[in-house]
Design a protein around this motif. Structure first.
Motif, short mmCIF file in Angstrom:
data_model
loop_
_atom_site.label_atom_id
_atom_site.label_comp_id
_atom_site.label_asym_id
_atom_site.label_seq_id
_atom_site.Cartn_x
_atom_site.Cartn_y
_atom_site.Cartn_z
N GLY A 111 0.81 -1.22 0.00
CA GLY A 111 0.00 0.00 0.00
C GLY A 111 0.84 1.26 0.00
O GLY A 111 0.58 2.20 -0.77
N ILE A 115 0.16 2.75 -3.70
CA ILE A 115 -1.04 3.59 -3.69
C ILE A 115 -0.67 5.04 -3.39
O ILE A 115 0.04 5.33 -2.44
CB ILE A 115 -2.06 3.07 -2.65
N ASP A 117 -3.31 7.55 -3.60
CA ASP A 117 -4.56 8.21 -3.23
C ASP A 117 -4.85 7.93 -1.75
O ASP A 117 -4.88 6.76 -1.33
CB ASP A 117 -5.69 7.68 -4.11
N HIS A 119 -7.57 8.20 0.03
CA HIS A 119 -8.81 7.46 0.30
C HIS A 119 -8.60 5.96 0.07
O HIS A 119 -9.00 5.13 0.90
CB HIS A 119 -9.94 8.00 -0.59
N THR A 120 -7.95 5.62 -1.01
CA THR A 120 -7.69 4.21 -1.33
C THR A 120 -6.74 3.58 -0.32
O THR A 120 -6.96 2.46 0.14
CB THR A 120 -7.11 4.08 -2.76
N LYS A 123 -8.49 2.62 2.86
CA LYS A 123 -9.31 1.41 2.74
C LYS A 123 -8.44 0.15 2.83
O LYS A 123 -8.80 -0.80 3.51
CB LYS A 123 -10.12 1.43 1.44
N VAL A 124 -7.31 0.17 2.17
CA VAL A 124 -6.40 -0.98 2.20
C VAL A 124 -5.83 -1.15 3.61
O VAL A 124 -5.71 -2.27 4.12
CB VAL A 124 -5.28 -0.81 1.15
N ASN A 163 -13.34 13.03 0.15
CA ASN A 163 -11.93 13.12 -0.21
C ASN A 163 -11.75 14.35 -1.11
O ASN A 163 -12.20 14.37 -2.24
CB ASN A 163 -11.50 11.85 -0.93
N ASN A 166 -5.39 15.08 -2.12
CA ASN A 166 -4.53 13.90 -2.04
C ASN A 166 -3.13 14.33 -1.78
O ASN A 166 -2.23 13.69 -1.69
CB ASN A 166 -4.64 13.06 -3.33
#
Length: 166
Positions: A111, A115, A117, A119-120, A123-124, A163, A166
């Protein structure tokens, strides 16, 4: 109870609480790197080697991920995590519970390096934090448990907000 170990755990909780409220991934990674270094010291003092190694690697990884992201770095950190897992499992013959700690570490590794972002990534990280919580409870880490619960609350509260940056 080891007061010094728990003090490092408390520092980690405060820093990561601040880190998870960042709206930019690089700011999160920087603050989180310091929190993870403190948490690593905490776990090593409690003789929870898997978590100590995982969080130390995560701290170094976060510092690197601020400026450098590549498949080579990703593969390096995945390989190092798997190498330490194999060493603990086959050589030191630690309990199966280390698989939970290393699974969490690997999710955070992928992650953090892949990643971009916020928000993403949150979540992860819900999955990784949940695994970390199970491990912290299993090794009797008071502030490791508080750390993961605090992070889960932070992530969920930020996921509920729109969101915007970023």
């Amino acid at each position: 109870m080891n007061i010094v170990a728990e003090a490092f755990g408390a520092i980690a909780v405060v820093l990561n609480f601040i880190g998870y409220r960042q709206t930019h991934v690089d700011k999160y990674l920087l603050i989180s790197a310091f929190a993870l270094a403190a948490l690593s010291a905490h776990f090593f003092m409690l003789d929870a080697m898997a978590a100590g190694i995982g969080t130390l690697l995560a701290s170094v990884r976060n510092f690197i991920a601020i400026k450098h992201r590549s498949n080579t770095i990703l593969f390096f950190f995945v390989a190092v995590n798997l190498g330490f897992l194999a060493y603990e499992w086959f050589v030191l013959e630690h309990s199966w519970i280390i698989f939970i700690a290393y699974a969490s570490s690997l999710i955070f590794t992928v992650g953090s390096l892949v990643i971009r972002d916020t928000h993403t990534i949150r979540k992860v990280f819900l999955v990784a934090e949940t695994l970390g919580l199970f491990y912290a409870i299993s090794v009797g880490s008071i502030f490791g448990t508080v750390f993961n619960v605090s992070n889960l609350i932070s992530i969920i509260s930020k996921l509920r907000k729109p969101n915007t940056v970023n």
